[in-house]
Design an enzyme around this catalytic site. Structure first.
Site, PDB file in Angstrom:
ATOM      1  N   HIS A 527      36.683  32.544  38.572  1.00 46.36           N
ATOM      2  CA  HIS A 527      37.477  33.519  37.824  1.00 46.36           C
ATOM      3  C   HIS A 527      38.743  33.935  38.560  1.00 46.36           C
ATOM      4  CE1 HIS A 527      38.105  35.759  34.350  1.00 46.36           C
ATOM      5  NE2 HIS A 527      36.985  36.478  34.271  1.00 46.36           N
ATOM      6  N   ASP A 531      41.275  31.857  34.046  1.00 48.02           N
ATOM      7  CA  ASP A 531      41.063  33.036  33.220  1.00 48.02           C
ATOM      8  C   ASP A 531      40.019  32.751  32.147  1.00 48.02           C
ATOM      9  OD1 ASP A 531      43.001  34.363  34.676  1.00 48.02           O
ATOM     10  OD2 ASP A 531      44.616  33.758  33.307  1.00 48.02           O
TER      11      ASP A 531
END
Length: 555
Positions: A527, A531
């Site tokens: 992450h 995204d």
């Protein structure tokens, strides 16, 4: 003799140290050049290290699980071990043969001394003469010579002494005093036993005195006298020394009472004796197939099987077990690397999981059709080649998912080529072999390359290149895939695609309930660099191609 030190070589790709997984040799072993001496594990792969020379192993560095730096001493050899071993064997045989010859002389029988001395001159191993079998041979020869009168034994002494001389000449390792001392120490019991059977201490003394002025003969005669004077010849020593490993050796009492008795001990290993005791087996009933009638494990098991009747099946498991309640397993080798990399990935990477269900009904139809066209015996297609082929096309639009993160330089490296890692379960643990440039391969070639690298990983034959360089990983447990999973990212990658089990489920299609073949994709992303929107969009694009399999083959 010279000492050769072999240091851990550079195993490539900047390796600075390696973990010892297993030693294939130990100090004292004689190895040939190119023999595998140790298996080591780097952060990339398991490597078998061959011996650079032929020689005897003097010392090894480290135990399994220890880390050894590149350039540090790994193992040391005695480079002329072959010559040293031969010389050592002759020397040892010389000492033992001389001692056995002395026992025969002390007992009045030249046959034993001559036989063993000649064997030593011919280069028989020292250990063979030094063990119980050697003692038995000397004792047996002395027993056979005991049937001759004491005068004949005395006359035979010069011949026995001369026969023992070649053994001494072959060794050339010790002066007569040292040889005599070794003989007295190694074969005192045999000498005393042989002396008893051949007529007692007077024959031994007479034989030694008639053997000339040689100091070794005098020393052996003294050893025989000393053993007989302590009474060891008249009792169990002769039985254990002369017939320690030979069953049914028959000796004759030299005192002239004419009584004969048989003493014997079955030749086999301690483990077989213990098993025979537990099973209530009389080992004298077995015929051994080993050297000199030695009972081997196969002989014992065949005997037990032949006399065993039908086994009763227990209706209930035993409540008491002799097995330990716990077992400690040292974490080394591939398992240590797996543990380290998994821990680092979970600790350093913020995983973002995304699960999507996919209708693979049409893909299953295509797969079955293609498999039906294969020749009999050919490997069939699974879902993975289709999924990977679709993935290579989708990643063109999502390069952020086909990337690696260099934490030392704090740089993201995006790749145009797709190097797909295929998570593979092996006997040693989880490995990830790599299909390089998967985007350039057709369906059949891709399937073949995936089979090849996974099989190489399972058989521990994968090269370093086949285990490194992946840019994205696909993992599947096949029928064990479950409904959903949360795979751990294979750092330094930033994405991993998990394939779950395909099952038929009732689904609503165009307002009607119908049975469709459904499968979930469970994926994880780093992450920090991918995204959530980009990850979801990539999986949706992959889903579209899989649900309409014709588009998999359209660029």
């Amino acid at each position: 003799m010279s000492r050769y030190v072999f240091k851990l070589p550079d195993l490539g790709e900047g390796t600075v140290q390696a973990e010892i997984v297993a030693w294939h040799v130990k100090p004292g072993d004689v190895v040939a050049e190119e023999d595998v001496i140790v298996e080591v594990m780097t952060d990339k792969a398991s490597v078998e290290v061959p011996s650079p020379i032929s020689g005897r192993v003097l010392a090894v560095t480290g135990a399994p699980g220890d880390m050894v730096a590149v350039g540090a001493e790994l193992i040391s050899f005695e480079t002329d071990a072959g010559a040293g071993d031969a010389a050592g064997a002759v020397t040892g045989s010389d000492a033992v043969a001389t001692g056995s010859g002395a026992a025969a002389l002390g007992g009045g029988g030249a046959a034993s001394g001559a036989g063993v001395g000649t064997a030593a001159a011919g280069g028989s191993p020292a250990r063979a003469a030094a063990g119980p079998s050697g003692a038995a041979a000397s004792g047996a020869s002395a027993s056979r010579s005991a049937s001759t009168p004491a005068a004949s034994a005395a006359n035979a002494v010069p011949s026995g002494a001369s026969s023992a001389k070649p053994g001494a000449a072959a060794g050339q390792a010790a002066p007569p005093q040292a040889v005599a001392g070794n003989a007295a120490a190694r074969s005192g019991a045999v000498a005393s036993g042989a002396g008893s059977r051949a007529g007692g201490t007077s024959a031994a003394s007479g034989s030694a005195s008639r053997g000339g002025s040689a100091s070794s003969a005098a020393s052996h005669g003294a050893a025989a006298l000393g053993a007989a004077s302590h009474g060891t010849a008249a009792h169990g020593t002769a039985a254990h020394g002369a017939a320690g490993t030979v069953a049914g050796v028959r000796g004759t009492n030299g005192s002239g009472n004419g009584h004969a008795r048989t003493v014997g001990r079955v030749a086999t290993s301690p483990a077989i004796r213990r098993r025979a005791h537990e099973a209530g087996v009389d080992l004298t009933q077995l015929a051994g197939s080993g050297p000199n009638g030695r009972i081997l494990r196969e002989d014992f098991e065949a005997f037990v099987s032949s006399r065993s009747g039908p086994k009763l099946v227990r209706s209930r498991p035993e409540l008491v077990s002799n097995q330990p309640e716990t077992e400690e397993i040292k974490v080394i080798g591939i398992r240590r690397v797996i543990a380290q990399r998994m821990s680092e990935a979970k600790r350093n990477i913020p995983h973002f999981a995304y699960v999507e269900e996919i209708d693979v009904t049409e893909l299953e139809t295509l797969r079955r059709h293609l498999n039906s066209k294969l020749e009999k015996g050919s490997a069939s297609l699974t879902y993975l080649p289709f999924i990977v082929s679709a993935l290579t096309r989708v990643l063109r639009d999502f390069p952020q998912c086909n990337a690696q993160y260099d934490s030392e330089r704090n740089v993201i490296i995006r790749h145009r080529s797709v190097h797909v890692g295929v998570a593979t379960q092996t006997p040693e643990g989880l490995k990830v072999p790599v299909v390089h440039n998967a985007q350039s391969l057709g369906l059949w070639d891709l399937a073949e390359q995936m089979r090849r690298v996974t099989e190489a990983a399972r058989t521990n034959k994968a090269s370093r290149d086949e285990l490194t360089g992946s840019t994205i990983t696909v993992t599947s447990l096949g029928k064990l895939g479950g409904i959903a999973s949360t795979p751990i990212i294979n750092a330094p990658e930033v994405s991993i695609i998990g394939v779950n089990r395909a099952v038929e489920r009732p689904m609503v299609v165009d307002g009607a309930i119908t049975v469709r073949r459904m499968m979930n994709l469970s994926s994880s992303f780093d992450h920090r660099f991918v995204d959530g929107h980009d990850a979801a969009a990539m999986i949706q694009a992959l889903k579209e191609r899989i649900e309409h399999p014709a588009t998999i083959f359209i660029d």
